[in-house]
Scaffold this motif. Structure first.
Motif, PDB file in Angstrom:
ATOM      1  N   LYS A   1      -6.634  -4.593   3.265  1.00 27.81           N
ATOM      2  CA  LYS A   1      -6.491  -4.197   1.857  1.00 27.81           C
ATOM      3  C   LYS A   1      -5.087  -4.495   1.352  1.00 27.81           C
ATOM      4  CE  LYS A   1     -10.022  -0.611   1.677  1.00 27.81           C
ATOM      5  NZ  LYS A   1     -10.311   0.803   1.433  1.00 27.81           N
TER       6      LYS A   1
ATOM      7  N   ARG B   1      -4.725  -8.146   0.602  1.00 27.37           N
ATOM      8  CA  ARG B   1      -5.408  -8.504  -0.639  1.00 27.37           C
ATOM      9  C   ARG B   1      -4.574  -8.118  -1.863  1.00 27.37           C
ATOM     10  NH1 ARG B   1      -9.739  -4.899  -1.676  1.00 27.37           N
ATOM     11  NH2 ARG B   1      -8.845  -4.365  -3.638  1.00 27.37           N
ATOM     12  N   VAL B   2      -3.997  -6.926  -1.840  1.00 28.76           N
ATOM     13  CA  VAL B   2      -3.166  -6.464  -2.956  1.00 28.76           C
ATOM     14  C   VAL B   2      -1.918  -7.327  -3.076  1.00 28.76           C
ATOM     15  CG1 VAL B   2      -1.773  -4.531  -3.803  1.00 28.76           C
ATOM     16  CG2 VAL B   2      -4.064  -4.114  -2.920  1.00 28.76           C
ATOM     17  N   GLN B   3      -1.334  -7.707  -1.966  1.00 24.38           N
ATOM     18  CA  GLN B   3      -0.149  -8.562  -2.003  1.00 24.38           C
ATOM     19  C   GLN B   3      -0.464  -9.914  -2.647  1.00 24.38           C
ATOM     20  OE1 GLN B   3       0.894  -8.393   2.164  1.00 24.38           O
ATOM     21  NE2 GLN B   3       2.597  -6.993   1.759  1.00 24.38           N
TER      22      GLN B   3
ATOM     23  N   LEU C   1      -2.734 -10.356  -4.926  1.00 22.16           N
ATOM     24  CA  LEU C   1      -2.896 -10.087  -6.355  1.00 22.16           C
ATOM     25  C   LEU C   1      -1.540 -10.006  -7.056  1.00 22.16           C
ATOM     26  CD1 LEU C   1      -5.770  -7.437  -6.308  1.00 22.16           C
ATOM     27  CD2 LEU C   1      -5.921  -9.811  -7.106  1.00 22.16           C
ATOM     28  N   VAL C   2      -0.554  -9.459  -6.375  1.00 18.29           N
ATOM     29  CA  VAL C   2       0.791  -9.330  -6.944  1.00 18.29           C
ATOM     30  C   VAL C   2       1.380 -10.706  -7.226  1.00 18.29           C
ATOM     31  CG1 VAL C   2       3.164  -8.615  -6.391  1.00 18.29           C
ATOM     32  CG2 VAL C   2       1.262  -7.048  -5.987  1.00 18.29           C
TER      33      VAL C   2
ATOM     34  N   SER D   1       5.349   1.970  -8.966  1.00 20.40           N
ATOM     35  CA  SER D   1       5.501   2.092  -7.507  1.00 20.40           C
ATOM     36  C   SER D   1       6.687   2.967  -7.141  1.00 20.40           C
ATOM     37  CB  SER D   1       5.673   0.703  -6.874  1.00 20.40           C
ATOM     38  OG  SER D   1       4.514  -0.056  -7.063  1.00 20.40           O
TER      39      SER D   1
END
Length: 93
Positions: A19, A22-24, A26-27, A42
């Motif tokens: 997860k 995946r978020v990285q 998206l960033v 954050s």
């Protein structure tokens, strides 16, 4: 693997590793303004987590201080022989 001296596992489970990756990704697609907004959120979230962690540690310390001083029981002997304390008082009768 958790070391015996640590009470908390600092490694992320495999599911969370995926997860996070995946978020990285998206960033990487964010614009400068979106990045700025995400960064502010954050940082705010991080401050809250630090505050919660400090409160949790303090509460655990309070609970440990409230705990009565209990004597630990000795483990039974390997011979399984149980001393009979009443026997000596019966011998005196």
């Amino acid at each position: 693997m958790i070391e015996d001296s640590l009470w908390i596992d600092i490694d992320l489970p495999m599911e969370l590793e995926f997860k996070l990756e995946r978020v990285q990704r998206l960033v990487d697609e964010l614009t400068t303004e979106e990045m700025r907004t995400l960064c502010k959120a954050s940082i705010m979230h991080n401050f809250h987590l630090m505050h919660y962690a400090k409160q949790s540690v303090a509460r655990v310390a309070e609970l440990e201080d409230e705990r009565p001083n209990r004597k630990t029981r000795k483990a039974p002997s390997k011979s399984r022989a149980v001393p009979n304390k009443k026997k000596s008082s019966e011998d005196n009768s």
